[in-house]
Design a protein around this motif. Sequence first.
Motif, mmCIF file in Angstrom:
data_model
loop_
_atom_site.group_PDB
_atom_site.id
_atom_site.type_symbol
_atom_site.label_atom_id
_atom_site.label_comp_id
_atom_site.label_asym_id
_atom_site.label_seq_id
_atom_site.Cartn_x
_atom_site.Cartn_y
_atom_site.Cartn_z
ATOM 1 N N LYS A 465 -6.037 -11.323 -2.874
ATOM 2 C CA LYS A 465 -4.815 -10.574 -2.387
ATOM 3 C C LYS A 465 -5.218 -9.468 -1.742
ATOM 4 N N ALA A 466 -6.177 -8.907 -2.176
ATOM 5 C CA ALA A 466 -6.800 -7.567 -1.261
ATOM 6 C C ALA A 466 -7.336 -7.713 0.094
ATOM 7 N N LYS A 467 -8.047 -8.920 0.248
ATOM 8 C CA LYS A 467 -8.482 -9.213 1.405
ATOM 9 C C LYS A 467 -7.251 -9.558 2.392
ATOM 10 N N ALA A 468 -6.094 -10.309 1.790
ATOM 11 C CA ALA A 468 -5.149 -10.850 2.596
ATOM 12 C C ALA A 468 -4.136 -9.511 2.914
ATOM 13 N N GLN A 469 -4.239 -8.581 2.058
ATOM 14 C CA GLN A 469 -3.420 -7.220 2.228
ATOM 15 C C GLN A 469 -4.103 -6.340 3.269
ATOM 16 N N GLN A 470 -5.502 -6.453 3.545
ATOM 17 C CA GLN A 470 -6.307 -5.711 4.485
ATOM 18 C C GLN A 470 -6.145 -6.353 5.779
ATOM 19 N N ARG A 471 -5.955 -7.696 5.716
ATOM 20 C CA ARG A 471 -5.974 -8.522 7.129
ATOM 21 C C ARG A 471 -4.506 -8.175 7.588
ATOM 22 N N LEU A 472 -3.456 -8.116 6.836
ATOM 23 C CA LEU A 472 -2.027 -7.941 7.343
ATOM 24 C C LEU A 472 -2.072 -6.559 7.922
ATOM 25 N N ILE A 473 -2.589 -5.597 7.313
ATOM 26 C CA ILE A 473 -2.658 -4.292 7.847
ATOM 27 C C ILE A 473 -3.360 -3.899 8.900
ATOM 28 N N ASP A 474 -4.591 -4.991 9.226
ATOM 29 C CA ASP A 474 -5.376 -4.524 10.405
ATOM 30 C C ASP A 474 -4.637 -5.400 11.562
ATOM 31 N N ASN A 475 -3.970 -6.500 11.217
ATOM 32 C CA ASN A 475 -3.163 -7.238 12.333
ATOM 33 C C ASN A 475 -1.932 -7.081 12.367
ATOM 34 N N LEU A 476 -1.219 -5.506 12.137
ATOM 35 C CA LEU A 476 0.094 -5.471 11.996
ATOM 36 C C LEU A 476 1.142 -5.683 13.224
ATOM 37 N N VAL A 497 3.901 1.136 14.933
ATOM 38 C CA VAL A 497 2.724 0.453 14.319
ATOM 39 C C VAL A 497 1.997 1.273 13.312
ATOM 40 N N GLU A 498 1.415 2.374 13.954
ATOM 41 C CA GLU A 498 0.368 3.292 13.360
ATOM 42 C C GLU A 498 1.140 3.997 12.313
ATOM 43 N N HIS A 499 2.331 4.278 12.338
ATOM 44 C CA HIS A 499 2.996 5.231 11.245
ATOM 45 C C HIS A 499 3.222 4.089 10.237
ATOM 46 N N GLU A 502 0.056 3.564 8.182
ATOM 47 C CA GLU A 502 -0.506 4.553 7.466
ATOM 48 C C GLU A 502 0.384 4.515 6.132
ATOM 49 N N VAL A 503 1.600 4.473 6.024
ATOM 50 C CA VAL A 503 2.500 4.128 4.872
ATOM 51 C C VAL A 503 2.015 2.844 4.151
ATOM 52 N N LEU A 504 1.903 2.014 4.883
ATOM 53 C CA LEU A 504 1.907 0.792 3.836
ATOM 54 C C LEU A 504 0.448 0.656 3.290
ATOM 55 N N ASN A 505 -0.560 1.596 3.638
ATOM 56 C CA ASN A 505 -1.906 1.626 2.979
ATOM 57 C C ASN A 505 -1.611 2.131 1.642
ATOM 58 N N GLY A 506 -0.547 2.666 1.135
ATOM 59 C CA GLY A 506 -0.361 3.324 -0.041
ATOM 60 C C GLY A 506 0.287 2.481 -1.056
ATOM 61 N N TYR A 507 0.543 1.197 -0.582
ATOM 62 C CA TYR A 507 1.492 0.336 -1.301
ATOM 63 C C TYR A 507 0.687 -1.140 -1.595
ATOM 64 N N SER A 508 1.126 -1.955 -2.540
ATOM 65 C CA SER A 508 0.705 -3.211 -2.819
ATOM 66 C C SER A 508 1.660 -4.030 -2.152
ATOM 67 N N ILE A 509 1.136 -5.040 -1.385
ATOM 68 C CA ILE A 509 2.182 -5.737 -0.686
ATOM 69 C C ILE A 509 2.852 -6.900 -1.628
ATOM 70 N N ASP A 510 1.817 -7.233 -2.492
ATOM 71 C CA ASP A 510 2.250 -8.112 -3.405
ATOM 72 C C ASP A 510 3.721 -7.760 -4.369
ATOM 73 N N LYS A 511 3.948 -6.692 -4.478
ATOM 74 C CA LYS A 511 4.891 -6.201 -5.397
ATOM 75 C C LYS A 511 6.056 -5.938 -4.445
ATOM 76 N N PHE A 512 6.151 -6.204 -3.155
ATOM 77 C CA PHE A 512 7.384 -6.079 -2.312
ATOM 78 C C PHE A 512 8.161 -7.286 -2.666
ATOM 79 N N GLU A 513 9.592 -7.049 -2.216
ATOM 80 C CA GLU A 513 10.572 -8.251 -2.560
ATOM 81 C C GLU A 513 10.491 -9.178 -1.518
#
Length: 543
Positions: A465-476, A497-499, A502-513
Motif C-alpha cells: 500500500k505504501a508503494k502504491a500510494q507513493q506511485r499515485l502521488i508521483d503520477n498525480l 496538481v501541486e497543491h 501537497e495536501v494528499l501527502n498528509g493522508y492515507s489514500i487507503d482510508k478514503f471512501e
Amino acid sequence: MEIAPQPITFCSKEHQKIYREWFDVADSDGDGRITGSDATKFFALSKLSRQELKQIWALADSKRQGFLDFAEFVTAMQLVSLAQGGREITSDMVKNGDQMQNIEPPSIEGLDAFKNKGSTIDIEPAANGSAQAQSLSSSQWFTSKSAKKTPASAVTSIIDGLKRLYIEKLKPLEATYRFNDFVSPFLSNSDFDAKPMIMLLGQYSTGKTTFIKHLLRCNYPGAHIGPEPTTDRFVVVMSGPDERSIPGNTIAVHADMPFNGLTTFGGAFLSKFECSQMPHPLLDQITFVDTPGVLSGEKQRTQRSYDFTGAISWFAAKCDLILLLFDPHKLDISDEFKRVIASLRGNDDKIRVVLNKADQVDTQQLMRVYGALMWSLGKVLNTPEVVRVYIGSFNDKPINEGFIGPIGRELFEKEQNDLLMDLIDIPKKACDRRINEFVKRARAAKIHAYIISHLKKEMPAMMGKAKAQQRLIDNLQDEFAKVQREFHLPAGDFPNVEHFREVLNGYSIDKFEKLKPKMIQAVDDMLAYDIPELLKNFRNPYE
C-alpha cells in the motif's frame, strides 16, 4: 466619485412610520421579508396594472433575491405612488434619487379589510410558533444535529434555498470526500448572508487604502497612508454600530462573520488580520478588503510568516470584485505579484485593473504607460481577452490638469464614472454571484469526489500500500487525466496538481471512501432540477 444613497434616505420619518405599518401587515409570516406571494396580495390594493407592478417589483428587488426588505418595500411604495400619479416608471428614478424625494404614500384601497383578514390568518401560525421557527431556521440548519429535511415553508428567498440545498445535498458529498481539507472549508450560515466584498491588490503605495478612503469620503479606524509600506496586514472594512478595530483571532471565531475559514492559515496570519468597523451607508451594502502591499525587488527575499498567496486565494473566492491597482511609476510585476495573480485562477471574471495616480504623468507618457501595463499583464494573466483597465486618480485631491490637460480631465471623469457604475452594480448582482459560486463549488466537489474515489480504487487490497500510494502521488497528473477521460470532465475544472499533491501527502489514500453514485446523483439533480426550480419560484411574481 460618490455612490448615490438609497431612496429610503429621501423618505420622511412620518412616511417611514406609515410604510413600517404597511410592511408588517404585508409580511404574512413576520420574517422581515415581503415574498412574491405577499407582494401580489398587498400590491393588488394599489389597483395598478399587472405590467406596472411587474416593473415596480423588478426595480425594487434590484438584488434579485426573490423578496423585498423594508428599504426595498419603501422603494416599491414610492414607485407605486408615482405610477398612480401617471408617471412612467423607469430605472433612472431609482438610480438618480432626485425624483424619489417628497413623494406622498400611495393610495391603498381596502387596507383595513386586508388588516383584519391578515390578523385572522396569523392566529394559526402564532399558535404553532412556526413564524418564529421560520425566521430562525436558516441559521439553525447549520447547527442542527437532526437528520430531518428542512421544510419547504422555511425557504423564503433564493439564499435560503441555497442554504437548504447545501445542507441536504452538497455538504454530505464534501464531508465524505474531505473537500473541506483539500479545497475549501465547509460553508457556514454567515457565508451565505455576507455582504458583497471588494478586494484591493497591488504593490505598496499604489493607493489601495486611499481608494477606500476616497469612496467612503472619510478615514476608517486603523487606516494608515504613506509612501512607505504602511498597510502591513489584511484589513476588512465593514459596517458596524460604532468605530472600532477588532483583532483577527476574534473575527475568525465570530459566528456572524464569514471569516471562520481563515483559521486554517494559523496564528501568524491572524495576527496580521483585523476588522475595521464603522457606521457608513456604503458599508451597509459593500465590504472592502484592504491587503498588504505586494513585495517587489529586494524585499521579495524576506519571507512572510504565513501563506500570503493562499490567503489571497481564499479571499478571491469570497469576493465579488478584485481590483488590481497599479502606479504609473511601478509597472513592474514582481515574482510575488505573479504568484498572487496566479492564485486568482478561476476568478478571472472578477478582476478589474486600475491604473491609479495617472495624473502624475502627461498625456504622451500616459499612453506609453498604458501600453506597457497591457504588455506586462498579457504575460501574466494568460488570457486571450483584453482585461478592462480603468484610468484615473482615485483620491480626494483635485486632478493635476497641468500634466494631463482638459482632454485628460474629461477622460478621467468618464473612467471614474465607469468604475463607479461597476461598483454600484455589485450589490445588485450579489445574489446572482452567490448562485454562480454555489454552482462552481458543486462542480468542484463532484470532480474532487471522482478523484478521491479513483485514487482509492487504484490502491491494492492487501500488500504494497505504501508503494502504491507513493506511485499515485508521483503520477498525480496522469491520474487526473484518467479521471477526466473516464467521466468526460473538462480539464480546466481540475484542481492545481501541486497543491493537491501537497495536501494528499498528509493522508492515507487507503482510508478514503469509494465512489457513492447516489451522492453524485443527488448533486447532479440539484444542479439540473433543484436550482432552476428555486430560481423559478423566486422570480418576478408578475411574470
